[in-house]
Design an enzyme around this catalytic site. Structure first.
Site, short mmCIF file in Angstrom:
data_model
loop_
_atom_site.label_atom_id
_atom_site.label_comp_id
_atom_site.label_asym_id
_atom_site.label_seq_id
_atom_site.Cartn_x
_atom_site.Cartn_y
_atom_site.Cartn_z
N MET A 317 0.82 -1.21 0.00
CA MET A 317 0.00 0.00 0.00
C MET A 317 0.86 1.26 0.00
SD MET A 317 -3.14 -0.60 -0.41
CE MET A 317 -3.73 1.05 -0.05
N VAL A 390 2.03 -1.31 9.09
CA VAL A 390 1.19 -2.43 9.52
C VAL A 390 0.04 -1.93 10.42
CG1 VAL A 390 2.62 -2.87 11.56
CG2 VAL A 390 1.29 -4.75 10.53
N LYS A 396 1.64 2.59 15.00
CA LYS A 396 1.21 3.86 14.41
C LYS A 396 1.37 5.01 15.40
CE LYS A 396 -2.16 1.69 11.28
NZ LYS A 396 -1.59 2.08 9.98
N SER A 418 -6.89 1.15 7.69
CA SER A 418 -8.07 0.61 7.01
C SER A 418 -9.22 0.34 7.97
CB SER A 418 -7.72 -0.69 6.28
OG SER A 418 -7.21 -1.65 7.19
N HIS A 439 -7.65 6.89 3.45
CA HIS A 439 -7.65 5.44 3.25
C HIS A 439 -7.75 5.12 1.77
CE1 HIS A 439 -9.79 1.33 3.69
NE2 HIS A 439 -8.49 1.17 3.58
N GLU A 451 -11.10 7.23 1.06
CA GLU A 451 -11.94 7.63 2.19
C GLU A 451 -11.19 8.68 3.00
OE1 GLU A 451 -14.68 3.82 3.43
OE2 GLU A 451 -12.57 3.77 4.02
N ASN A 489 -14.74 -0.98 4.28
CA ASN A 489 -14.42 -2.23 4.97
C ASN A 489 -15.55 -2.67 5.89
OD1 ASN A 489 -11.98 -2.68 3.77
ND2 ASN A 489 -10.77 -1.73 5.39
#
Length: 646
Positions: A317, A390, A396, A418, A439, A451, A489
């Site tokens: 990503m 990740v 994060k 996500s 996102h 998003e 999602n």
């Protein structure tokens, strides 16, 4: 007096007809514009007959381009058969009168020349186009569930031959000026827009007229060959869309098979097949999707500018986000722990650039815009910083805590999470309102949705800047509230997990995937789970509170490292990027089974709207279409349910 057109003549008796619709950034052929053009053509006919005119140059006064097509906002008002027949007949007569003028009419094209604009240009006797990256020529009508209806079917076949002309009409593909010249849709190229008037003048004084396609191109529309060509076109269309879902390509092929050897007869036959399409549900829903997509472009904060992007995380990503930003012209620094993790992303980026660019120097320039930055030196210069590591909250939080004091004033700080709520990630920041979510969806280069996640800490300004950045890199932003799974999602996971549970109970994965496609989805749920990655699927499922039973096949595949497409095996085995599927067992109602499969997705879409995760049903529909590929011809999950189709 006209509002959409200017007409004047010069000392050489050349008429200069310029379209410049007031209060609009682009020209479109509205009913008013066509009415004014009728009056002007009558005047031109009289002047030509009296010897007061030697020719006409048709130009645009807009910076954006020539004419972007018919006025789509008027389509709903013309869906009544008799109203539409009258409008089509009126345009046909007008364009035929232009074509019948004894003096040459030369179209000067720059920027967008699409749909009805191209049909008008094809009714002119000669076409000149600016050969630059901004010029785009084509027939996008198929994306609105119709085909060219102002005579473009026959005139494009006359100019380009049946195979090439049908190809651009059936795909909606937009051509650059050079490609349009190669197909004989354009007669001459110039380097700059300010050369159009001079070249048009020369063409008029030299009485140039375009020559149609040669015999060998026209041969493919003659006799038995036409039926064979039509058959191949149907087979190709069938690989991309079902006739019950998207009838327009098949109606156009039928028209070609009946009249393709006579371009005038093809034009005369347009209305018979065009009218039912315009009033049908597919065209109506595709117009709804079009207007919703256009509305997304108005969300960005005005005046926001972005030149430098820093991406943290060079995985699939993060690396692909960085590559896409570089492709869109941004200067990008890509950070990860070491060069070993960054190099695969750079190789993927090179493949993207080589696929998207035609010239070697463009590829080299894009590669220069993408810089490996394992030490994170680009953070302090960046206008936008995107974290794409990740999906672990602590990781994060640690990254953002270290970043905050290094940002330049006004820089946009974003996470590509996500599923994790922004409020939890922002706990590590002093200024919690600075962090927004951006996102992206995999594959980044293909899926248009971003998003823009809004937390309870964010201001309208921060969210507007996020939407503006998405637009700046050619993406479609949908603003959603920070909540587990956000929109896409959240609605996708019950759909995929429901299908996985059916497989766990012994149902055929091939049958379930075939049923979803029969319903209108671009890919079945099991193949989609393999594409997303089973490890990612399990992580998101658990984040959203769905359990993955330890003894299940799903859990066993993850534990064995069989993660789907990226590892070569998941629920399917994968070879050269394709799932190796067995034969699906027969089923008496595939589409009905497909409706059963998507029911959890539709149910959850209703729920997220009720919870205020998205502002309204329209935004939910366009978000789910852009993020999951949900059948556009149905107008989105909520529109499909309202129509009794889901």
């Amino acid at each position: 007096m006209t509002t959409h057109w200017r007409f004047e003549t010069d000392f050489e008796k050349i008429g200069w007809l310029t379209m410049d619709s007031p209060g609009a950034s682009v020209n479109v052929l509205s009913r008013d514009a066509i009415g004014e053009l009728e009056a002007l053509v009558e005047r031109i006919e009289a002047m030509a007959a009296a010897g007061d005119l030697v020719g006409v140059a048709l130009l645009s006064g807009k910076q954006s381009g020539f004419i972007a097509g018919a006025d789509v906002s008027e389509f709903d008002g013309m869906s009544e058969p008799e109203v539409l027949r009258e409008a089509l007949g009126r345009a046909h007569k007008l364009f035929a009168r232009i074509e019948a003028l004894k003096v040459p009419v030369v179209a000067g094209i720059h920027g967008f020349c699409l749909g009805g604009g191209l049909e008008l240009a094809l009714a002119c006797h000669y076409r000149i186009a600016v050969n630059d990256d901004k010029t785009r020529i084509g027939f996008p009508e198929v994306n609105l569930g119709i085909f060219p209806g102002f005579g473009g079917t026959g005139r494009s076949i006359r100019q380009a031959g049946p195979v090439d002309a049908m190809g651009i009409m059936l795909t909606g593909r937009m051509l650059r000026a050079g490609a349009a010249r190669g197909l004989n849709l354009v007669d001459r190229l110039v380097r700059h827009r300010d050369m159009l008037a001079w070249e048009a003048r020369k063409a008029i004084l030299q009485k140039r007229r375009s020559v149609g396609a040669g015999f060998f191109k026209r041969l493919m529309a003659m006799g038995p060959l036409r039926a064979q060509v039509a058959g191949k076109m149907r087979a190709e269309a069938g690989r991309k869309a079902r006739p019950e879902h998207y009838p327009a390509p098949y109606a156009l092929i039928d028209l070609f098979e009946e009249h393709g050897n006579d371009w005038r007869a093809m034009i005369a036959g347009e209305a018979e097949r065009f009218v039912p399409l315009m009033g049908g549900p597919t065209a109506g829903n595709l117009r709804r999707v079009f207007f919703a997509s256009e509305a997304l472009k108005k969300q960005g904060a005005k005046g926001a500018k972005f030149a430098r992007v820093h991406v943290i995380g060079a995985g699939v990503m993060g690396g692909d986000i960085a590559a896409w930003c570089a492709y869109r012209g941004m200067s990008v620094t890509l950070q990860d722990l070491d060069m070993g993790r960054i190099e695969p992303a750079l190789k993927r980026a090179k493949k993207l650039f080589e696929k998207r660019y035609k010239k070697k120097r463009e590829v080299e320039a894009a590669l220069l815009r993408l810089e490996a930055d394992p030490e994170g030196k680009g953070v302090g210069r960046a206008d936008v910083i995107i974290e794409a590591v990740v999906e672990k909250l602590a990781v994060k939080q640690a990254i953002f805590s270290e970043l905050e004091d290094r940002l330049k004033p006004g820089a946009l700080l974003a996470t590509n999470t996500s599923s994790i709520e922004l409020e939890r990630i922002a706990e590590a920041l002093k200024d919690k309102g600075r962090l927004i979510g951006l996102h992206f969806f995999n594959p980044v280069a293909q899926l248009p949705l971003v998003e823009v996640i809004r937390s309870t800490f964010n201001s309208d300004e921060q969210v507007g800047k996020g939407a503006a950045f998405a637009l700046a890199i050619g993406k479609s932003p949908v603003v959603v509230k920070s909540a587990p799974g956000f929109l896409v999602n959240r609605v996708l996971m019950p759909y995929m997990l429901g299908a996985v549970e059916r497989v766990e109970r012994g149902e055929s994965k091939e049958l379930l995937d075939a049923a979803a496609i029969a319903f209108g989805m671009p890919m079945g749920p099991i193949e989609l789970m393999d594409t997303v990655g089973l490890d990612v699927g399990r992580s998101v499922a658990e984040e959203l509170g769905h359990s993955v039973p330890p003894g299940s096949r799903f859990a066993a595949l993850v534990e064995a490292g069989k993660l789907g497409r990226k590892s070569g095996e998941g629920f399917y085995k994968w070879v050269d990027g394709k799932a190796q599927k067995g034969e699906a067992p027969p089923h008496e109602d595939l589409a009905g089974l497909g409706r059963d499969l998507v029911k959890p997705l539709v149910d959850m879409t209703e729920q997220v709207v009720a919870e205020g995760v998205v502002a309204d049903a329209g935004l939910a529909d366009i978000g789910v279409i852009l993020g999951t590929g949900f059948a556009p011809f149905l107008g989105g999950p909520l529109k499909a349910r309202a129509d009794g189709r889901a």
